[in-house]
Design a protein around this motif. Structure first.
Motif, PDB file in Angstrom:
ATOM      1  N   GLN A 167       0.742  -1.188  -0.079  1.00 46.02           N
ATOM      2  CA  GLN A 167      -0.008  -0.054  -0.070  1.00 46.02           C
ATOM      3  C   GLN A 167       0.864   1.320  -0.090  1.00 46.02           C
ATOM      4  O   GLN A 167       1.407   1.687   1.011  1.00 46.02           O
ATOM      5  CB  GLN A 167      -0.671  -0.069   1.329  1.00 46.02           C
ATOM      6  N   PRO A 168       1.199   1.746  -1.219  1.00 45.27           N
ATOM      7  CA  PRO A 168       1.902   3.038  -1.219  1.00 45.27           C
ATOM      8  C   PRO A 168       1.314   4.233  -0.416  1.00 45.27           C
ATOM      9  O   PRO A 168       0.333   4.272  -0.065  1.00 45.27           O
ATOM     10  CB  PRO A 168       2.068   3.277  -2.791  1.00 45.27           C
ATOM     11  N   THR A 169       2.147   5.015   0.107  1.00 48.71           N
ATOM     12  CA  THR A 169       1.841   6.161   0.838  1.00 48.71           C
ATOM     13  C   THR A 169       0.576   6.796   0.060  1.00 48.71           C
ATOM     14  O   THR A 169       0.633   7.090  -1.087  1.00 48.71           O
ATOM     15  CB  THR A 169       2.985   7.214   0.900  1.00 48.71           C
ATOM     16  N   ASN A 170      -0.322   7.160   0.994  1.00 46.74           N
ATOM     17  CA  ASN A 170      -1.507   7.956   0.535  1.00 46.74           C
ATOM     18  C   ASN A 170      -1.289   9.481  -0.030  1.00 46.74           C
ATOM     19  O   ASN A 170      -2.110  10.115  -0.678  1.00 46.74           O
ATOM     20  CB  ASN A 170      -2.477   7.994   1.506  1.00 46.74           C
ATOM     21  N   ASP A 171      -0.096   9.985   0.118  1.00 46.86           N
ATOM     22  CA  ASP A 171       0.305  11.352  -0.112  1.00 46.86           C
ATOM     23  C   ASP A 171       0.404  11.313  -1.550  1.00 46.86           C
ATOM     24  O   ASP A 171       1.252  10.434  -2.081  1.00 46.86           O
ATOM     25  CB  ASP A 171       1.416  11.944   0.730  1.00 46.86           C
ATOM     26  N   ALA A 172      -0.041  12.368  -2.291  1.00 44.33           N
ATOM     27  CA  ALA A 172       0.233  12.452  -3.878  1.00 44.33           C
ATOM     28  C   ALA A 172       1.721  12.776  -4.073  1.00 44.33           C
ATOM     29  O   ALA A 172       2.305  13.578  -3.379  1.00 44.33           O
ATOM     30  CB  ALA A 172      -0.844  13.507  -4.334  1.00 44.33           C
ATOM     31  N   THR A 173       2.324  12.069  -5.064  1.00 49.69           N
ATOM     32  CA  THR A 173       3.882  12.456  -5.162  1.00 49.69           C
ATOM     33  C   THR A 173       3.850  13.541  -6.190  1.00 49.69           C
ATOM     34  O   THR A 173       3.309  13.446  -7.230  1.00 49.69           O
ATOM     35  CB  THR A 173       4.464  11.137  -5.883  1.00 49.69           C
ATOM     36  N   ASP A 174       4.760  14.613  -5.698  1.00 50.24           N
ATOM     37  CA  ASP A 174       5.071  15.626  -6.809  1.00 50.24           C
ATOM     38  C   ASP A 174       6.000  15.407  -7.726  1.00 50.24           C
ATOM     39  O   ASP A 174       7.100  14.919  -7.581  1.00 50.24           O
ATOM     40  CB  ASP A 174       5.425  16.777  -5.954  1.00 50.24           C
ATOM     41  N   ILE A 175       5.735  15.360  -9.251  1.00 47.72           N
ATOM     42  CA  ILE A 175       6.617  15.043 -10.223  1.00 47.72           C
ATOM     43  C   ILE A 175       6.774  16.048 -11.040  1.00 47.72           C
ATOM     44  O   ILE A 175       7.149  16.298 -12.349  1.00 47.72           O
ATOM     45  CB  ILE A 175       6.044  14.031 -11.090  1.00 47.72           C
ATOM     46  N   GLY A 176       6.808  17.428 -10.421  1.00 46.87           N
ATOM     47  CA  GLY A 176       7.493  18.476 -10.975  1.00 46.87           C
ATOM     48  C   GLY A 176       6.038  19.258 -11.665  1.00 46.87           C
ATOM     49  O   GLY A 176       5.698  20.296 -11.096  1.00 46.87           O
ATOM     50  N   ALA A 177       5.596  18.708 -12.828  1.00 44.42           N
ATOM     51  CA  ALA A 177       4.450  19.496 -13.474  1.00 44.42           C
ATOM     52  C   ALA A 177       3.257  18.811 -12.750  1.00 44.42           C
ATOM     53  O   ALA A 177       1.941  19.660 -13.338  1.00 44.42           O
ATOM     54  CB  ALA A 177       4.493  19.376 -14.946  1.00 44.42           C
ATOM     55  N   SER A 178       3.141  18.095 -12.069  1.00 44.88           N
ATOM     56  CA  SER A 178       1.717  17.460 -11.780  1.00 44.88           C
ATOM     57  C   SER A 178       2.046  16.519 -10.412  1.00 44.88           C
ATOM     58  O   SER A 178       3.146  16.724  -9.880  1.00 44.88           O
ATOM     59  CB  SER A 178       1.046  16.484 -13.091  1.00 44.88           C
ATOM     60  N   PHE A 179       0.996  15.800  -9.954  1.00 45.35           N
ATOM     61  CA  PHE A 179       1.036  15.037  -8.994  1.00 45.35           C
ATOM     62  C   PHE A 179       0.535  13.709  -9.338  1.00 45.35           C
ATOM     63  O   PHE A 179      -0.424  13.610 -10.318  1.00 45.35           O
ATOM     64  CB  PHE A 179       0.400  15.383  -7.743  1.00 45.35           C
ATOM     65  N   VAL A 180       0.942  12.432  -8.855  1.00 51.13           N
ATOM     66  CA  VAL A 180       0.625  11.122  -9.370  1.00 51.13           C
ATOM     67  C   VAL A 180       0.228  10.270  -7.781  1.00 51.13           C
ATOM     68  O   VAL A 180       0.856  10.552  -6.800  1.00 51.13           O
ATOM     69  CB  VAL A 180       1.484  10.397 -10.008  1.00 51.13           C
ATOM     70  N   GLU A 181      -0.577   9.617  -7.942  1.00 49.40           N
ATOM     71  CA  GLU A 181      -1.002   8.575  -6.919  1.00 49.40           C
ATOM     72  C   GLU A 181      -0.684   6.958  -7.551  1.00 49.40           C
ATOM     73  O   GLU A 181      -0.887   6.547  -8.758  1.00 49.40           O
ATOM     74  CB  GLU A 181      -2.365   8.629  -6.414  1.00 49.40           C
ATOM     75  N   ILE A 182      -0.189   6.342  -6.715  1.00 48.59           N
ATOM     76  CA  ILE A 182       0.123   4.795  -6.898  1.00 48.59           C
ATOM     77  C   ILE A 182      -0.987   3.777  -6.445  1.00 48.59           C
ATOM     78  O   ILE A 182      -1.047   4.003  -5.024  1.00 48.59           O
ATOM     79  CB  ILE A 182       1.452   4.638  -6.579  1.00 48.59           C
ATOM     80  N   SER A 183      -1.418   3.034  -6.963  1.00 53.01           N
ATOM     81  CA  SER A 183      -2.220   1.833  -6.586  1.00 53.01           C
ATOM     82  C   SER A 183      -1.631   0.962  -5.708  1.00 53.01           C
ATOM     83  O   SER A 183      -0.438   0.584  -5.782  1.00 53.01           O
ATOM     84  CB  SER A 183      -3.216   1.230  -7.649  1.00 53.01           C
ATOM     85  N   ASN A 184      -2.657   0.228  -4.932  1.00 46.71           N
ATOM     86  CA  ASN A 184      -2.393  -0.733  -4.124  1.00 46.71           C
ATOM     87  C   ASN A 184      -2.274  -2.047  -4.831  1.00 46.71           C
ATOM     88  O   ASN A 184      -2.749  -2.041  -6.132  1.00 46.71           O
ATOM     89  CB  ASN A 184      -3.488  -1.363  -2.729  1.00 46.71           C
ATOM     90  N   ASN A 185      -1.613  -3.287  -4.492  1.00 45.45           N
ATOM     91  CA  ASN A 185      -1.438  -4.469  -4.897  1.00 45.45           C
ATOM     92  C   ASN A 185      -1.159  -5.556  -4.139  1.00 45.45           C
ATOM     93  O   ASN A 185      -0.551  -5.337  -3.223  1.00 45.45           O
ATOM     94  CB  ASN A 185      -0.544  -4.469  -6.183  1.00 45.45           C
ATOM     95  N   THR A 186      -2.051  -6.775  -4.436  1.00 42.79           N
ATOM     96  CA  THR A 186      -1.724  -7.988  -3.416  1.00 42.79           C
ATOM     97  C   THR A 186      -1.202  -9.069  -4.223  1.00 42.79           C
ATOM     98  O   THR A 186      -1.718  -9.289  -5.337  1.00 42.79           O
ATOM     99  CB  THR A 186      -3.177  -8.356  -2.846  1.00 42.79           C
ATOM    100  N   GLN A 187      -0.194  -9.880  -3.683  1.00 38.45           N
ATOM    101  CA  GLN A 187       0.536 -10.813  -4.255  1.00 38.45           C
ATOM    102  C   GLN A 187       0.595 -11.920  -3.286  1.00 38.45           C
ATOM    103  O   GLN A 187       0.287 -12.111  -2.053  1.00 38.45           O
ATOM    104  CB  GLN A 187       1.807 -10.406  -4.706  1.00 38.45           C
ATOM    105  N   LEU A 188       1.342 -12.998  -3.733  1.00 44.50           N
ATOM    106  CA  LEU A 188       1.667 -14.286  -2.916  1.00 44.50           C
ATOM    107  C   LEU A 188       3.045 -13.700  -2.265  1.00 44.50           C
ATOM    108  O   LEU A 188       4.082 -13.548  -3.000  1.00 44.50           O
ATOM    109  CB  LEU A 188       1.799 -15.505  -3.751  1.00 44.50           C
ATOM    110  N   GLY A 189       3.197 -13.587  -0.919  1.00 44.98           N
ATOM    111  CA  GLY A 189       4.283 -13.283  -0.011  1.00 44.98           C
ATOM    112  C   GLY A 189       4.808 -14.412   0.534  1.00 44.98           C
ATOM    113  O   GLY A 189       4.251 -15.518   1.146  1.00 44.98           O
ATOM    114  N   ILE A 190       6.307 -14.393   0.431  1.00 45.13           N
ATOM    115  CA  ILE A 190       7.203 -15.708   1.503  1.00 45.13           C
ATOM    116  C   ILE A 190       8.014 -14.953   2.134  1.00 45.13           C
ATOM    117  O   ILE A 190       8.755 -14.393   1.662  1.00 45.13           O
ATOM    118  CB  ILE A 190       7.743 -16.673   0.229  1.00 45.13           C
TER     119      ILE A 190
END
Length: 218
Positions: A39-62
């Motif tokens: 679960q990436p940080t909920n804060d929007a990331t500044d990429i200079g000209a805009s902001f982006v958000e990154i989605s969560n993802n679930t996988q198999l962990g070992i």
């Protein structure tokens, strides 16, 4: 996905089984598997000209842990590749297009592997206890690949610290249910992209990682 649901169901069943005391000693090896969510940080990331958000993802962990002392061990965390969508959280003016890409647009996706090695401390490891909590501190290496999308970015690999905590609940001396959480320092940079406005910009992921699963002590 079917395997992760099975492991998660097994963990739930395991938690309902009467607990049994267990101790750890030097030479023990623990292997655990389950559903792991980044679960990436909920804060929007500044990429200079805009902001982006990154989605969560679930996988198999070992995870695999080697105990070199009744209270101390070394853990290695691995998982199947995570995949994240990168979406704009504000409008992005793109000179090459002569237009503005609107907020909410999916501009890229990427896969990554975040293997992590941690030193762990088990305060009750030398005592008979059905509940064995632990904390850890380690190093995370994240490699990005299969980047796609309008921005088609090439992302720089990342090194950072990882903090963790978890608990093993034993229902036999060998079998256990496990819940764990990590906070990872993952920061990357956009090295290449056809969208000039984002090249060279930093992207902060810094995810919280959760795992629920079952394990076996050899």
């Amino acid at each position: 996905m079917k395997m992760m649901k099975t492991l998660l169901a097994a963990a739930v069943v395991a938690a309902s089984v009467p607990a049994m005391a267990a101790t750890y000693q030097a030479g023990d090896i623990m292997v655990k598997a389950g559903a792991i969510t980044v679960q990436p940080t909920n804060d929007a990331t500044d990429i200079g000209a805009s902001f982006v958000e990154i989605s969560n993802n679930t996988q198999l962990g070992i995870t695999g842990t080697y105990m070199f002392h009744s209270k101390w061990g070394v853990e290695v965390l691995a998982a199947t590749p995570f995949e994240h969508n990168i979406n704009l959280s504000s409008d992005l003016p793109v000179a090459a297009l002569g237009a503005t890409v609107p907020k909410g647009t999916n501009v890229a996706s990427t896969k990554h592997l975040p293997p992590t090695v941690s030193m762990q401390f088990y305060p009750l490891g030398d005592q008979e206890s059905s509940v064995q909590p632990y904390v850890g501190l380690g190093i995370n290496y994240t490699t990005f690949f299969s980047e796609e999308g309008v921005a088609n970015p090439t992302l720089k690999d990342s090194w950072g610290l990882a903090y963790s905590a978890g608990v093993n609940v034993h229902f036999s001396d060998n079998w256990m249910a496990n819940v764990a959480v990590w906070k990872m320092d993952i920061d990357t940079k956009i090295e290449k992209s056809p969208v000039a406005e984002v090249v060279g910009q930093n992207v902060t992921i810094d995810p919280t990682v959760f795992l629920v699963g079952v394990g076996y002590k050899f």
